[in-house]
Design a protein around this motif. Structure first.
Motif, PDB file in Angstrom:
ATOM      1  N   SER A  42      23.998  65.887  57.723  1.00 47.38           N
ATOM      2  CA  SER A  42      23.921  67.226  58.296  1.00 47.38           C
ATOM      3  C   SER A  42      22.498  67.570  58.703  1.00 47.38           C
ATOM      4  O   SER A  42      22.258  68.076  59.794  1.00 47.38           O
ATOM      5  CB  SER A  42      24.445  68.257  57.274  1.00 47.38           C
ATOM      6  N   SER A  45      21.391  65.819  61.747  1.00 49.23           N
ATOM      7  CA  SER A  45      21.909  66.495  62.931  1.00 49.23           C
ATOM      8  C   SER A  45      21.015  67.672  63.302  1.00 49.23           C
ATOM      9  O   SER A  45      20.705  67.891  64.482  1.00 49.23           O
ATOM     10  CB  SER A  45      23.347  66.980  62.663  1.00 49.23           C
ATOM     11  N   GLU A  46      20.585  68.411  62.306  1.00 52.55           N
ATOM     12  CA  GLU A  46      19.685  69.538  62.550  1.00 52.55           C
ATOM     13  C   GLU A  46      18.333  69.044  63.056  1.00 52.55           C
ATOM     14  O   GLU A  46      17.735  69.640  63.951  1.00 52.55           O
ATOM     15  CB  GLU A  46      19.529  70.359  61.269  1.00 52.55           C
ATOM     16  N   ASN A  78      17.834  66.323  64.742  1.00 46.03           N
ATOM     17  CA  ASN A  78      18.029  65.901  66.126  1.00 46.03           C
ATOM     18  C   ASN A  78      18.003  67.096  67.071  1.00 46.03           C
ATOM     19  O   ASN A  78      17.443  67.029  68.176  1.00 46.03           O
ATOM     20  CB  ASN A  78      19.360  65.153  66.265  1.00 46.03           C
ATOM     21  N   GLU A 113      21.177  72.849  72.280  1.00 47.38           N
ATOM     22  CA  GLU A 113      21.086  72.181  70.980  1.00 47.38           C
ATOM     23  C   GLU A 113      20.780  73.149  69.838  1.00 47.38           C
ATOM     24  O   GLU A 113      21.118  72.884  68.681  1.00 47.38           O
ATOM     25  CB  GLU A 113      20.016  71.075  71.009  1.00 47.38           C
ATOM     26  N   GLN A 130      23.417  74.039  67.251  1.00 45.39           N
ATOM     27  CA  GLN A 130      23.816  73.106  66.192  1.00 45.39           C
ATOM     28  C   GLN A 130      23.211  73.460  64.829  1.00 45.39           C
ATOM     29  O   GLN A 130      23.571  72.853  63.819  1.00 45.39           O
ATOM     30  CB  GLN A 130      23.399  71.690  66.579  1.00 45.39           C
TER      31      GLN A 130
END
Length: 212
Positions: free
Chosen positions: A22, A25-26, A28, A85, A88
């Motif tokens: 997770s 993902s953050e 990124n 983005e 996200q």
């Protein structure tokens, strides 16, 4: 039995990695933001995408589960545009992007930040309309978009934000009328000054967007 044990083992490994996945993902998402920005003061030098998660980066705050809950680039003099983005960062509570040189439109994907409490983007060069998707930010208490170049009407959908305590869109180029329902009944007129707005709506009448 051996296959069952292996399955259980793999499941345990996956669950143990899920917070890291997770936060990756953050990370990124934040790195994607970094690539959009010009950073003359080098305030983003610590934003290294090779790190396990972004919680060690400057201007980022995480909770105990390593989820990003605050992004603070206020007064950082960064320029550039914002992208989808940012939507996200699902755990984000505070998005502080004020007093810089950000331009372009506000991404509608910010409406995905359901835990957002404060959104400060004042003092930039943002253009386009206020996203109607902001109506999904049910936890939002502070929304400051003043001193930009925003156009169009104030979305009537924002009247559903019952927790909204501070709203400032002064010094833009907004048009139409000012909502009076929901939290808008308590906002001072200074929050709307220096636009092309035509005063508060009359109760019970269909709003008319003068000049929009």
């Amino acid at each position: 039995m051996g296959l069952l044990s292996l399955s259980c083992c793999l499941l345990a490994i996956f669950l143990s990695l899920s917070p890291a996945l997770s936060t990756n993902s953050e990370g990124n998402a934040l790195h994607a933001l970094r690539t959009r920005l010009s950073d003359p003061n080098n305030v983003l030098q610590s934003w290294d995408p090779t790190l396990v998660n972004p919680c060690t980066w400057f201007h980022i705050t995480c909770d105990s589960n390593n989820h990003v809950i605050r992004l603070d680039l206020g007064n950082s003099n960064v320029s550039g545009t914002l992208g989808p983005e940012l939507g996200q960062l699902k755990h984000l509570k505070y998005l502080e992007l004020y007093m810089s040189s950000l331009s372009g439109e506000i991404p509608k994907e910010l409406g995905n930040l359901k835990k957002l409490v404060s959104l400060d983007m004042y003092g930039n060069k943002l253009e386009g309309q206020i996203p109607k998707a902001f109506a999904k930010l049910k936890s939002l208490r502070f929304l400051r978009l003043n001193n930009n170049k925003l156009t169009g009407p104030i979305p009537r959908e924002l009247t559903a934000l019952s927790d909204l305590k501070v709203f400032d869109v002064s010094n833009n180029d907004l048009c139409g009328t000012i909502p009076v329902d929901g939290p808008f009944a308590s906002f001072h007129m200074e929050s709307f000054e220096n636009n092309r707005l035509n005063g508060p709506e009359l109760q019970g009448l269909v709003p008319y967007d003068f000049g929009c």
